[in-house]
Structures are given as structure tokens and as C-alpha cells.
Write an enzyme that holds these catalytic residues in place. Structure first.
Site, PDB file in Angstrom:
ATOM      1  N   GLN A  75     -81.013  18.689 -18.581  1.00 17.10           N
ATOM      2  CA  GLN A  75     -80.994  17.234 -18.791  1.00 17.10           C
ATOM      3  C   GLN A  75     -80.312  16.622 -17.572  1.00 17.10           C
ATOM      4  O   GLN A  75     -79.091  16.547 -17.506  1.00 17.10           O
ATOM      5  CB  GLN A  75     -80.244  16.904 -20.086  1.00 17.10           C
ATOM      6  CG  GLN A  75     -80.888  17.523 -21.320  1.00 17.10           C
ATOM      7  CD  GLN A  75     -79.919  17.737 -22.457  1.00 17.10           C
ATOM      8  OE1 GLN A  75     -79.490  16.775 -23.097  1.00 17.10           O
ATOM      9  NE2 GLN A  75     -79.558  18.977 -22.720  1.00 17.10           N
ATOM     10  N   LYS A 107     -82.650  15.791 -31.672  1.00 14.31           N
ATOM     11  CA  LYS A 107     -81.705  16.590 -32.444  1.00 14.31           C
ATOM     12  C   LYS A 107     -82.389  17.907 -32.749  1.00 14.31           C
ATOM     13  O   LYS A 107     -83.517  17.924 -33.259  1.00 14.31           O
ATOM     14  CB  LYS A 107     -81.317  15.880 -33.751  1.00 14.31           C
ATOM     15  CG  LYS A 107     -80.195  16.594 -34.507  1.00 14.31           C
ATOM     16  CD  LYS A 107     -78.878  16.516 -33.757  1.00 14.31           C
ATOM     17  CE  LYS A 107     -77.812  17.372 -34.417  1.00 14.31           C
ATOM     18  NZ  LYS A 107     -76.522  17.282 -33.718  1.00 14.31           N
ATOM     19  N   GLU A 117     -71.851  17.401 -19.148  1.00 14.16           N
ATOM     20  CA  GLU A 117     -71.592  18.833 -19.159  1.00 14.16           C
ATOM     21  C   GLU A 117     -70.631  19.208 -18.046  1.00 14.16           C
ATOM     22  O   GLU A 117     -70.497  18.490 -17.046  1.00 14.16           O
ATOM     23  CB  GLU A 117     -72.879  19.639 -19.012  1.00 14.16           C
ATOM     24  CG  GLU A 117     -73.507  19.610 -17.632  1.00 14.16           C
ATOM     25  CD  GLU A 117     -74.673  20.594 -17.508  1.00 14.16           C
ATOM     26  OE1 GLU A 117     -74.962  21.299 -18.488  1.00 14.16           O
ATOM     27  OE2 GLU A 117     -75.281  20.648 -16.427  1.00 14.16           O
ATOM     28  N   SER A 150     -79.225  17.181 -28.595  1.00 15.21           N
ATOM     29  CA  SER A 150     -77.996  17.515 -29.311  1.00 15.21           C
ATOM     30  C   SER A 150     -78.330  18.537 -30.384  1.00 15.21           C
ATOM     31  O   SER A 150     -79.225  18.317 -31.195  1.00 15.21           O
ATOM     32  CB  SER A 150     -77.396  16.252 -29.946  1.00 15.21           C
ATOM     33  OG  SER A 150     -76.272  16.554 -30.744  1.00 15.21           O
ATOM     34  N   ALA A 201     -75.610  19.473 -21.302  1.00 18.09           N
ATOM     35  CA  ALA A 201     -76.745  18.788 -20.663  1.00 18.09           C
ATOM     36  C   ALA A 201     -77.679  19.769 -19.961  1.00 18.09           C
ATOM     37  O   ALA A 201     -78.185  19.495 -18.875  1.00 18.09           O
ATOM     38  CB  ALA A 201     -76.234  17.740 -19.673  1.00 18.09           C
ATOM     39  N   ARG A 219     -80.884  23.171 -26.897  1.00 19.13           N
ATOM     40  CA  ARG A 219     -80.884  21.923 -26.121  1.00 19.13           C
ATOM     41  C   ARG A 219     -81.759  22.062 -24.879  1.00 19.13           C
ATOM     42  O   ARG A 219     -82.529  21.154 -24.527  1.00 19.13           O
ATOM     43  CB  ARG A 219     -79.460  21.556 -25.717  1.00 19.13           C
ATOM     44  CG  ARG A 219     -78.569  21.069 -26.833  1.00 19.13           C
ATOM     45  CD  ARG A 219     -77.257  20.508 -26.298  1.00 19.13           C
ATOM     46  NE  ARG A 219     -76.470  21.504 -25.565  1.00 19.13           N
ATOM     47  CZ  ARG A 219     -75.408  22.142 -26.050  1.00 19.13           C
ATOM     48  NH1 ARG A 219     -75.006  21.904 -27.299  1.00 19.13           N
ATOM     49  NH2 ARG A 219     -74.736  23.007 -25.308  1.00 19.13           N
ATOM     50  N   GLY A 266     -71.680  15.583 -32.776  1.00 19.42           N
ATOM     51  CA  GLY A 266     -70.278  15.826 -33.066  1.00 19.42           C
ATOM     52  C   GLY A 266     -69.413  15.782 -31.821  1.00 19.42           C
ATOM     53  O   GLY A 266     -69.856  16.120 -30.727  1.00 19.42           O
TER      54      GLY A 266
END
EC number: 3.5.2.15
Length: 363
Positions: A349, A162, A297, A232, A346, A194, A84
Site C-alpha cells: 500500500q 477489511k 507502517e 485492514s 501498509a 493485507r 483496531g
């Protein structure tokens, strides 16, 4: 082995399936070949963003009609990842991945794109954001790699997950059983989910040893991260969906993939270098790019390149929304349009404040 086709299609609303219908009706893709759909929907990307669930339901229903399957069965065979938030210049769209047997008569020289999917079990609310989610995700990543025929971690370029989040009902459920959730803040739970998912990817890709991964690692030890992870969170599922994308000598796709890491939210130079590594060196060649996938992020230290930012202290707009707008604009400035996949948040990540990205292009 496989032949992978990838299609990027615009969306006029979260429930718009006309682009998918057109792909099928014109014979460009067989519905049975579709294994994954990644989308950007125009919700807020936060806890109460139901555009992700709505888009998934509509896509599953659309494919179900063609496959003569109920939607819940479609969701067991197709990896749906709806992210989203299309702030700024980001344009709502879907990326459809189709997979069929390799075409031996047209085997190209060199490695080409391949893709695999896997699913974890459903998580209990108290497992979200903790070690159980890390280890289950790691196992699913390895299964997705095997499904793709990716033989080596060196050939893995992007792992999309996800993952679920906590809601008041889930928090109450955990407490009723005498269990404490990782947080009681539903928005914060997205980051925990996440983060744990990303560390699961890092475990599978051997970027982080298992001895360093405990419950307390998540959202605390920022030295732990994956350069291949994209996670996500959403309200529409209870398990993790995993898509592993890489390259193989046995694949016969017309497509290739390369990846990199943005050092911060405005690191367009890294994106440009990765695109150039695919032989795309001028604006006239940008149409070879099928899509760019990136994480974004707000830098957690409140600084971007030595200058203070206010994304974390804005009480009106969540920081993930700011980050998507910023990084979306940075990437759009390179590729020349905003129909790119940029996901906010993130945690673990890539480096803090930055994020991994991947580029799929025609060879």
C-alpha cells in the site's frame, strides 16, 4: 446517481453506539441510507483485538433495531470496517457514510463524492495471502466502483478493504485437509492478508499487471503496490469487505475527496499539500475536513530518512502500533486533532515505509 453524506462521530468505548443513535434520532441520517461505517477502536490492532468484532456487532445490532433486521442481515448490506489501535493521540471514532439518490435540483458544478461497496466470497484458510485473495479482491473492487458510479480509475481516490486473518483453528483446518497455509504465524498472516488485498486493488486499478501477480509476490516484491489501497485485517470476518470512494460529475454531495501518498511515516508535507489542493490553506479552514484516512507502517529497511528506527525490533510493542502512533501524530499536527483514521500495516500500500491517504472535505 448518488448524494453522499459523511459524519464523523466520537466513541466513548468500543461498544458505544450513542453517536449513531443521535444521528438517526435527530433526523440527520436515515438508517436505510447508511451503506458503510469505518471505525477506529481502542484495542491493540493485533490478532487478539476483539474490539473490532464487538464494535461491529454493536453497530449492526443498533442499525438492525431501526431497520427491523437481524444483525447478520445488516452486515450483508452495510460495509463495516473496524480498525483496531488508537495509539498516541489517535481518538476512537466512527465515520458513517450515508447514500441516497442524487438531488437533481441541487446539482453542483464539478465532480463530487460518491461511494460504492462490495463483498468477496468467504476464503478458505489456505487462500488467505495468496493469488485467490488477490483476484477475488480485484473483482470486488470493480463491483464497488460500478456500485458507486465511478466511471474511470482516474476518479477513484481510495479503496478500503477489511480482510480476514489466520487463527490456530483455521491453520489446523487447512492442515486437516492436506493444505498448507501461507504462514503459521497468526500475526504475520495479517500482513499477508493485507498485502494480497492491496495487490488485488492494484490489479483492479491497473497499477500492476496480472502477469506479475503470483503467490510469491505477496510480501516479497515490494516494487508492486497501489497508491489507492488501504487494507485492514481482523479476526471478525472470513471474506473481504470493499469500499470504493471517488468522484463523479453526476454526484450531488456537498463533499469532495483528494488523495496522496506519504513517502514515509512522518511525511506530513504530503498531507498538507493534498489538503491545500482542496482549497484549504489556513488553520481557520480545517473545519471543512470531515476526516483523513491513512495507512502507516514501520519502514521495513529499519531506516527513516537515513536514521535507524527500532520499531521492528521492539519485542514489547508490535511495529504496527508504533507506526499508527507516529503517523497519527504527524497527521494530527496538520489538521489540529487526533480524530483521524490511521491504520497500521501498509504492505503493498504505497511505497515501503509510507502509505496512501485520502482527505474528505466540504467543497
Amino acid at each position: 446517481m448518488y448524494h453522499i453524506d459523511v459524519f464523523r462521530i466520537p466513541c466513548h468505548s468500543p461498544g458505544d453506539t450513542s453517536g449513531l443513535e443521535d444521528l438517526i434520532e435527530t433526523g440527520r441520517v436515515a438508517p436505510a441510507d447508511i451503506v458503510a461505517v469505518m471505525g477506529k477502536t481502542e484495542g491493540n490492532g493485533c490478532v487478539n483485538d476483539y474490539t473490532r468484532e464487538y464494535a461491529t456487532a454493536m453497530l449492526a445490532a443498533c442499525l438492525g433495531r431501526h431497520l427491523q433486521l437481524p444483525p447478520h442481515e445488516v452486515e450483508k448490506r452495510v460495509a463495516f470496517v473496524m480498525s483496531g489501535g488508537t495509539e498516541g493521540v489517535l481518538s476512537p471514532h466512527h465515520t458513517v457514510f450515508a447514500r441516497r439518490p442524487a438531488i437533481d435540483a441541487h446539482r453542483p458544478a464539478g465532480k463530487r463524492l460518491t461511494l460504492g461497496i462490495a463483498f468477496t466470497r468467504d476464503f478458505l484458510p489456505e487462500e488467505i495471502g495468496r493469488h485467490a485473495q488477490i483476484t477475488e479482491t480485484a473483482g470486488a473492487v470493480k463491483r464497488a466502483m460500478r456500485d458507486a458510479g465511478i466511471a474511470s480509475i482516474d476518479d477513484l481516490h481510495f479503496v478500503q478493504v477489511k480482510c480476514p486473518l489466520l487463527t490456530p483453528a483455521k491453520i489446523a483446518s487447512a492442515r486437516s485437509r492436506g493444505c498448507a497455509p501461507v504462514t503459521t504465524d497468526t500475526y504475520e498472516s495479517m500482513g499477508y492478508s493485507r498485502g494480497a488485498s492491496a495487490l488485488g486493488i492494484a490489479l483492479a486499478t491497473e497499477e500492476v499487471p496480472s502477469s506479475m501477480l503470483v503467490d510469491e509476490s505477496v510480501l516479497n516484491d515490494w516494487s508492486l503496490s497501489s497508491s489507492l489501497a488501504s487494507a485492514s485485517a481482523g479476526i471478525e470476518l472470513e471474506h473481504n469487505v470493499v469500499i470504493a470512494i471517488g468522484m463523479s460529475e453526476q454526484a450531488t454531495s456537498e463533499l469532495v475527496i483528494a488523495h496522496g501518498v506519504m513517502s514515509d511515516a512522518i511525511d506530513a508535507a504530503s498531507v498538507r499539500r493534498t489538503i491545500e489542493s482542496l482549497g484549504i490553506r489556513s488553520d481557520d479552514e480545517m473545519d471543512r475536513i470531515v476526516n483523513v484516512f491513512a495507512k502507516a507502517e514501520a519502514s521495513p529497511d529499519g531506516v527513516v530518512r537515513g536514521m535507524r528506527h527500532t520499531m521492528l525490533s521492539d519485542s514489547d510493542i508490535n511495529s504496527t502500533r508504533h507506526a499508527r502512533a507516529v503517523t497519527g501524530a504527524a497527521i494530527a499536527s496538520v489538521v489540529g486533532h487526533g480524530m483521524v483514521y490511521v491504520s497500521g500495516g501498509a504492505e503493498h500500500q504505497g511505497p515501503a515505509g509510507g502509505g496512501p491517504f485520502a482527505v474528505i472535505a466540504r467543497a
